[in-house]
Write a protein that holds these residues in place. Structure first.
Motif, PDB file in Angstrom:
ATOM      1  N   ILE A  10       0.753  -1.188   0.060  1.00 57.92           N
ATOM      2  CA  ILE A  10      -0.046   0.205  -0.034  1.00 57.92           C
ATOM      3  C   ILE A  10       0.965   1.237  -0.025  1.00 57.92           C
ATOM      4  O   ILE A  10       0.485   2.177  -0.836  1.00 57.92           O
ATOM      5  CB  ILE A  10      -0.988   0.091   1.284  1.00 57.92           C
ATOM      6  N   ARG A  11       1.807   1.269   0.760  1.00 55.16           N
ATOM      7  CA  ARG A  11       2.743   2.350   0.945  1.00 55.16           C
ATOM      8  C   ARG A  11       3.280   2.651  -0.476  1.00 55.16           C
ATOM      9  O   ARG A  11       3.670   3.814  -0.963  1.00 55.16           O
ATOM     10  CB  ARG A  11       3.698   2.229   2.205  1.00 55.16           C
ATOM     11  N   ALA A  12       3.838   1.474  -1.238  1.00 56.74           N
ATOM     12  CA  ALA A  12       4.604   1.709  -2.423  1.00 56.74           C
ATOM     13  C   ALA A  12       3.545   2.449  -3.330  1.00 56.74           C
ATOM     14  O   ALA A  12       4.146   3.056  -4.391  1.00 56.74           O
ATOM     15  CB  ALA A  12       5.209   0.449  -2.885  1.00 56.74           C
ATOM     16  N   ALA A  13       2.473   1.830  -3.457  1.00 58.42           N
ATOM     17  CA  ALA A  13       1.512   2.393  -4.369  1.00 58.42           C
ATOM     18  C   ALA A  13       1.234   3.747  -4.144  1.00 58.42           C
ATOM     19  O   ALA A  13       1.348   4.846  -4.877  1.00 58.42           O
ATOM     20  CB  ALA A  13       0.305   1.750  -4.507  1.00 58.42           C
ATOM     21  N   ALA A  14       1.118   4.287  -2.869  1.00 58.85           N
ATOM     22  CA  ALA A  14       0.812   5.642  -2.683  1.00 58.85           C
ATOM     23  C   ALA A  14       2.121   6.411  -3.045  1.00 58.85           C
ATOM     24  O   ALA A  14       1.697   7.436  -3.506  1.00 58.85           O
ATOM     25  CB  ALA A  14       0.455   5.663  -0.993  1.00 58.85           C
ATOM     26  N   LEU A  15       3.277   6.047  -2.569  1.00 62.36           N
ATOM     27  CA  LEU A  15       4.297   6.679  -3.101  1.00 62.36           C
ATOM     28  C   LEU A  15       4.575   6.979  -4.594  1.00 62.36           C
ATOM     29  O   LEU A  15       4.669   8.209  -5.021  1.00 62.36           O
ATOM     30  CB  LEU A  15       5.938   5.983  -2.267  1.00 62.36           C
ATOM     31  N   GLN A  16       4.303   5.900  -5.222  1.00 55.37           N
ATOM     32  CA  GLN A  16       4.197   5.977  -6.641  1.00 55.37           C
ATOM     33  C   GLN A  16       3.129   7.119  -7.327  1.00 55.37           C
ATOM     34  O   GLN A  16       3.457   7.928  -8.060  1.00 55.37           O
ATOM     35  CB  GLN A  16       3.833   4.864  -7.518  1.00 55.37           C
ATOM     36  N   TYR A  17       2.241   7.077  -6.775  1.00 51.42           N
ATOM     37  CA  TYR A  17       1.055   7.732  -6.899  1.00 51.42           C
ATOM     38  C   TYR A  17       1.310   9.343  -6.860  1.00 51.42           C
ATOM     39  O   TYR A  17       1.311  10.475  -7.586  1.00 51.42           O
ATOM     40  CB  TYR A  17      -0.356   7.928  -6.105  1.00 51.42           C
ATOM     41  N   VAL A  18       2.023   9.528  -5.546  1.00 45.79           N
ATOM     42  CA  VAL A  18       2.479  10.898  -5.094  1.00 45.79           C
ATOM     43  C   VAL A  18       3.688  11.562  -5.873  1.00 45.79           C
ATOM     44  O   VAL A  18       3.664  12.727  -6.166  1.00 45.79           O
ATOM     45  CB  VAL A  18       2.849  11.022  -3.688  1.00 45.79           C
ATOM     46  N   ARG A  19       4.621  10.479  -6.309  1.00 40.86           N
ATOM     47  CA  ARG A  19       5.552  10.938  -7.109  1.00 40.86           C
ATOM     48  C   ARG A  19       4.931  11.429  -8.513  1.00 40.86           C
ATOM     49  O   ARG A  19       5.266  12.552  -9.175  1.00 40.86           O
ATOM     50  CB  ARG A  19       6.499   9.773  -7.305  1.00 40.86           C
ATOM     51  N   VAL A  55       2.123  12.579  -9.218  1.00 44.23           N
ATOM     52  CA  VAL A  55       1.094  13.720  -9.106  1.00 44.23           C
ATOM     53  C   VAL A  55       2.059  14.784  -8.928  1.00 44.23           C
ATOM     54  O   VAL A  55       1.830  16.082  -9.633  1.00 44.23           O
ATOM     55  CB  VAL A  55       0.099  13.811  -8.168  1.00 44.23           C
ATOM     56  N   SER A  56       3.032  14.827  -8.156  1.00 43.32           N
ATOM     57  CA  SER A  56       3.796  16.098  -7.810  1.00 43.32           C
ATOM     58  C   SER A  56       4.786  16.193  -8.855  1.00 43.32           C
ATOM     59  O   SER A  56       5.427  17.579  -8.811  1.00 43.32           O
ATOM     60  CB  SER A  56       4.382  15.644  -6.386  1.00 43.32           C
ATOM     61  N   GLY A  57       5.288  15.258  -9.489  1.00 46.77           N
ATOM     62  CA  GLY A  57       6.469  15.451 -10.447  1.00 46.77           C
ATOM     63  C   GLY A  57       7.734  15.385  -9.963  1.00 46.77           C
ATOM     64  O   GLY A  57       8.766  15.652 -10.818  1.00 46.77           O
ATOM     65  N   PHE A  58       7.716  14.914  -8.738  1.00 47.11           N
ATOM     66  CA  PHE A  58       9.026  14.969  -7.953  1.00 47.11           C
ATOM     67  C   PHE A  58       9.398  13.347  -7.385  1.00 47.11           C
ATOM     68  O   PHE A  58       8.488  12.778  -6.959  1.00 47.11           O
ATOM     69  CB  PHE A  58       8.924  15.661  -6.513  1.00 47.11           C
ATOM     70  N   ARG A  59      10.512  12.806  -7.772  1.00 46.96           N
ATOM     71  CA  ARG A  59      10.801  11.368  -7.615  1.00 46.96           C
ATOM     72  C   ARG A  59      11.256  11.357  -5.908  1.00 46.96           C
ATOM     73  O   ARG A  59      11.002  10.659  -5.284  1.00 46.96           O
ATOM     74  CB  ARG A  59      11.991  10.861  -8.053  1.00 46.96           C
ATOM     75  N   ALA A  60      11.862  12.748  -5.829  1.00 44.51           N
ATOM     76  CA  ALA A  60      12.378  12.658  -4.335  1.00 44.51           C
ATOM     77  C   ALA A  60      12.336  14.150  -4.127  1.00 44.51           C
ATOM     78  O   ALA A  60      12.892  15.030  -4.688  1.00 44.51           O
ATOM     79  CB  ALA A  60      13.743  12.244  -4.081  1.00 44.51           C
ATOM     80  N   PRO A  61      11.659  14.722  -3.348  1.00 44.39           N
ATOM     81  CA  PRO A  61      11.322  16.081  -2.981  1.00 44.39           C
ATOM     82  C   PRO A  61      12.582  16.789  -2.440  1.00 44.39           C
ATOM     83  O   PRO A  61      13.296  16.164  -1.657  1.00 44.39           O
ATOM     84  CB  PRO A  61      10.038  16.038  -2.032  1.00 44.39           C
ATOM     85  N   ALA A  62      12.544  18.177  -2.399  1.00 42.74           N
ATOM     86  CA  ALA A  62      13.498  18.818  -1.799  1.00 42.74           C
ATOM     87  C   ALA A  62      13.105  19.052  -0.261  1.00 42.74           C
ATOM     88  O   ALA A  62      12.065  18.612  -0.030  1.00 42.74           O
ATOM     89  CB  ALA A  62      13.606  20.411  -2.271  1.00 42.74           C
ATOM     90  N   ALA A  63      14.048  19.398   0.306  1.00 42.44           N
ATOM     91  CA  ALA A  63      14.062  19.367   1.902  1.00 42.44           C
ATOM     92  C   ALA A  63      12.921  20.029   2.333  1.00 42.44           C
ATOM     93  O   ALA A  63      12.066  19.673   3.274  1.00 42.44           O
ATOM     94  CB  ALA A  63      15.252  19.645   2.574  1.00 42.44           C
ATOM     95  N   HIS A  64      12.644  21.293   1.681  1.00 39.20           N
ATOM     96  CA  HIS A  64      11.688  22.072   2.066  1.00 39.20           C
ATOM     97  C   HIS A  64      10.175  21.716   1.788  1.00 39.20           C
ATOM     98  O   HIS A  64       8.874  21.920   2.085  1.00 39.20           O
ATOM     99  CB  HIS A  64      11.567  23.506   1.392  1.00 39.20           C
ATOM    100  N   ASN A  65      10.227  20.585   1.012  1.00 37.49           N
ATOM    101  CA  ASN A  65       8.853  20.024   0.484  1.00 37.49           C
ATOM    102  C   ASN A  65       8.723  18.636   1.343  1.00 37.49           C
ATOM    103  O   ASN A  65       7.438  17.827   1.010  1.00 37.49           O
ATOM    104  CB  ASN A  65       8.663  19.814  -0.961  1.00 37.49           C
ATOM    105  N   ARG A  66       9.361  18.060   1.784  1.00 38.31           N
ATOM    106  CA  ARG A  66       9.558  16.732   2.430  1.00 38.31           C
ATOM    107  C   ARG A  66       8.432  16.396   3.315  1.00 38.31           C
ATOM    108  O   ARG A  66       7.932  15.332   3.002  1.00 38.31           O
ATOM    109  CB  ARG A  66      11.022  16.422   3.186  1.00 38.31           C
TER     110      ARG A  66
END
Length: 81
Positions: free
Chosen positions: A21-30, A32-43
């Protein structure tokens, strides 16, 4: 969109774990946000979004009713809690 997210309900997956479930949620947020890994200020907001999507997914899977061959209530979500 999000073609790499696998189906988590039976018969595609008989047992769903929290990691799935967490992996699917992470893929979705990535996606939608367009970030594979967000910057520190968006973490923080990124992590909150992943948690919210994972919670919504758990609720969806626990309340879905699969009809047809071997109809059964989908309640096979396993958590580490």
């Amino acid at each position: 969109m999000c073609r790499s997210i696998k189906t988590l309900r039976p018969p595609a997956m008989e047992h769903v774990e929290d990691d799935d479930i967490r992996a699917a949620a992470l893929q979705y947020v990535r996606k939608v946000s367009g970030f594979r890994a967000p910057a520190a200020h968006n973490r923080a907001v990124f992590d909150q979004a992943v948690d919210a999507v994972a919670d919504a997914t758990r609720q969806l899977l626990s309340e879905l009713e699969v009809r047809g061959a071997g109809a059964r209530r989908v309640s096979r979500v396993e958590t580490d809690a």
